[in-house]
Structure formats: C-alpha cells, structure tokens
Design a protein around this motif. Structure first.
Motif: not given
Ligand code: CLR
Length: 424
Positions: A55, A59, A100
């Motif tokens: 993921r 970038y 992820p």
């Molecule tokens: C977003 C872009 C940033 C780096 C980054 C860090 C943490 C990531 C976030 C990104 C995307 C959303 C993410 C998160 C960690 C947890 C969250 C993957 C990649 C998910 C969607 C949380 C799911 C929670 C469930 C309860 C649905 O630069």
C-alpha cells in the motif's frame, strides 16, 4: 510488468460493515478502547489482499511527475511539480477503506518498473510500533525517493484517524537538490456502522533544502456541509518569503497552479458574487460523520496551469477493493519471479494470496499461523538475548532534516538472500 488483473474472485465490496457480525463489532469496539489499536486482531473481512508495504508503494503511482521535475530548469517550476507529486501520492487512498495486512517483522516488498524507470525496496523495520521503510531509485540515477511510515492510529469511536509519522525525502540527484515533507492525516469514518469513507487533512509543508523554496499545502477537512471535501489549497514561496504561486485542486482529482494576483482577484470577485446571492442553506440537519453528498468539482480559474490529473480507476475497481490500475498489479507473481524474489517478499505471503483468490477461510487460518510463528520466533530471539537486526535499512540521520530516519543500506538487488529470515 503491467498485467491488467481481472482474476479477482471477489465478493466483498464497498459496504463491508454489513458482513461484520455483531459479535465482531462489539469485540472491535471494546478492544479499541482498552488496547493500542495496532495490537488488535481485526476480522479478516475488513482487509484488502495487500500488505501495508504494498500500500505504501502506491506513493509511486505518478512517478512521471518526478521525471518531469528533473527536466525543469526553474526551481519554482520544479517545486510545483513536486507538490503535485506529493498530492498525487496519496490519491490512490480515495475510497480505499480496506485494511492492508500488517507486515511481519523483516517482511520486504520490491517493485521494479522498467517502463517508469525506477525500482523500489521496502522492509518492515519495527513491529511495535509498526514502522515500514521504503527506498525508490531511478534506474538512470536521476532521483531517489525514500521515507518511512509509522501509522499512528487513534480511535475516535465512530472513526479511526491515522497519522502517518515519518518524513518523505525526494532527491533530484543531478541538481543535488532535496525536498522533504510529511503526509497528511487520514481518517476512516463510520467504522462501526454505515458507509465507510476516507478523508485526508492537515498541513503538508514541502521544503527544498537547496534553494530554500517552500510550499505549504492545506488538505482541508470536509467541513459541516461537505463544501471543502477533498480540497487542497496552498502556495509556494521563495527564500525571501515572496509568494510565487498559488496551488489548488482536489487530491482525488487534479491540481492547478496560478499566479497569486490572479488568484486573489478571482477570490474577491467570487466573494462579491456570493454576497449578492442569498446563499441557500443546506437542507436539514446533516450529521458530520455522514459522507456529504455535495461533490462539486474543482472550478478552474482562467490562467491556471494543470499540474496533475488522476488516472481514472479501472472499470471493475469497485469489485476489487477500489484498487487503482496501478494497485491491481502490485501483488502479481509473474512466472520466473519466484526464483528472483527474496524469500521475505510479501507476494509470497500465503494469507494475502489466499485472500486474493477469494478464499477467506484459508486466509484467516494462515494469518493466525504466521502471527503465531512470528511470536514464537520473537520468544526464541529474546531467550538468546539477540536483538532483531533489520536487513536492508538502518536507523540513521537524514542529512537534510537532521532528524532520525530509516536509511537504505543498499545491496538488495545483488540478490543474495542467504541470511534472510524464514517468515512464512
Ligand atoms: C494513508 C496514506 C498515508 C499513509 C497511511 C497510513 C495508515 C493507513 C492509511 C494510509 C490508509 C488507511 C488505513 C491506515 C491504517 C489503517 C487504515 C489503511 C495508507 C484502515 C483503512 C483502517 C481500517 C479500520 C477498520 C476498522 C475498517 O500516507
């Protein structure tokens, strides 16, 4: 390397909450209050079949912007394009509400894109807190782009806020120029009930350490009536703090640049127009947590230059976890690749692979097995009083910011993987 993937055997779409049993929801809710969020095992239906390392590689989707920056002779022009790159690098997050897989300690991911002229290597360098480091280099020694992310999660009841701690560094090698910035915050709304949606907000400051130019970008929170949803606005100033350019757009769509004078004049005109009209109030009471319906697109000011526009998502993106065309290729295991890859590469993770093939039960069993194996290995390690040592990155000092950072030690592509840990 661009294999259009159509073989996603998928059933989980957008509204995944519906698939969460009441039991799971309650577990999640209470677990989130009592422990650190990163330690909770979430039900696998919330996942997407990618590792966080993959993921993070997203970038790189719009690397053509870095190549473009390399060709420009004016430093403000370069800053414009680098700013567009910084915005574009988080664009693939739009509507991406799948979680992820947590990388195992020592897990790696490599990505070689000859057509785009770069290769990337990333490694999970810490388990608690989870830290992932990456390093991308152009095949022709034009640039290096590296950084690390520690996604610090905060639980707000109805939403999860992720602060991606860590600095991004982009070095344009021929100009001996380095830009650094940090990414905006990311919030996932309605995690317990309702439709999941993603918002990114916060101030991103890009510094050109060579020339002293700065770019301040404001990722706007969506606001009460959703008027500001996904909007990004900012400006570029030179060393003497003179405003040189105004940038505006949406991280989900496009970015434009315009001269500050033109921008101000336009704003005044718009305000006058607004005052004349009796602005209609948005109908009814609307909860801020709901995704606002208002989705007016960017209104372009005459005289603006387009810096970047998003690549449209592939036709079946919705059935494939809202992946972009780039994302869809990331887990591809092409024939012959298996021989080349490090044994720690996340393409080889059986749980992710099973999920990609639509086999959630196997995925769940394998995920538990891998986590158990990791725990056992850690116990073994601490018994021998050994410290875990990272393989491709080491903790050092970022020469541009002077702060602690994970730096690539090189050698991954020599392909000698004899001392890599056995993770799977
Ligand atoms: C977003 C872009 C940033 C780096 C980054 C860090 C943490 C990531 C976030 C990104 C995307 C959303 C993410 C998160 C960690 C947890 C969250 C993957 C990649 C998910 C969607 C949380 C799911 C929670 C469930 C309860 C649905 O630069």
């Amino acid at each position: 390397h661009i294999v259009q993937r159509s073989s996603y055997k998928r059933f989980r779409v957008n509204v995944i909450n519906k698939l969460l049993s009441i039991n799971d929801s309650i577990h999640l809710f209470f677990a989130a209050f009592t422990q650190e969020l990163s330690k909770i095992t979430m039900p696998i239906v919330l996942n997407e079949p990618l590792s966080f390392l993959q993921r993070m590689s997203e970038y790189m989707e719009h690397t053509h912007l870095i190549h473009k920056a390399c060709t420009l002779s004016d430093s403000i022009d370069r800053m414009q394009v680098v700013a567009a790159f910084a915005v574009s690098s988080v664009a693939s997050q739009w509507d991406r509400t799948g979680k992820p897989f947590n990388p195992l300690l020592g897990e790696t991911y490599e990505l070689t894109r000859e057509d785009e002229g770069y290769r990337l290597i990333s490694e999970q360098v810490s388990h608690h807190p989870p830290i992932s480091a990456f390093h991308a280099q152009s095949l022709k020694q034009e640039f290096e782009f590296h950084g690390s992310i520690y996604p610090k999660l905060k639980f707000w009841g109805k939403s999860v806020e992720a602060e991606p701690k860590g600095t991004m560094t982009l070095e344009l090698l021929k100009r001996k120029e380095a830009f650094t910035w940090t990414n905006p915050l990311c919030c996932v709304h309605n995690i317990i009930m309702g439709k999941l949606w993603i918002e990114q907000y916060g101030t991103v400051e890009i510094v050109n350490h060579h020339t002293g130019d700065r770019c301040v970008l404001n990722f706007k929170p969506c606001g009460m009536f959703g008027k500001e949803l996904h909007k990004v606005e900012g400006y570029i100033q030179d060393k003497s703090k003179r405003k040189r350019r105004v940038l505006y757009g949406k991280w989900t769509e496009c970015m434009y640049s315009v001269a500050p004078k033109v921008y101000e004049a336009n704003k005044k005109k718009a305000e006058k127009g607004d005052a004349k009209k009796n602005k209609p109030q948005s109908a009814g009471k609307q909860e801020t947590e709901d995704m606002p319906g208002v989705q007016e697109t960017v209104s372009v000011i005459t005289g603006s230059a387009l810096l970047w526009r998003i690549t449209p998502r592939p036709a079946h993106s919705e059935e494939m976890y809202n992946f972009t065309g780039f994302t869809i290729t990331l887990n591809e295991l092409e024939p012959g690749m298996e021989r080349l890859l490090a044994p720690t590469d996340c393409r080889l993770r059986p749980d992710i692979r099973a999920m990609e093939n639509g086999d959630l039960d196997t995925a769940s069993v394998e995920k538990d097995r891998l986590e158990e194996k990791q725990r056992a290995a850690r116990k073994e390690c601490s018994k021998d009083e050994e410290e875990w040592s990272t393989r491709w990155f080491r903790l050092g000092t970022n020469p541009h910011t002077g702060a602690q950072d994970w730096l690539y030690t090189g050698g991954y592509f020599d392909r000698n993987y004899t001392d890599c840990p056995n993770l799977y």
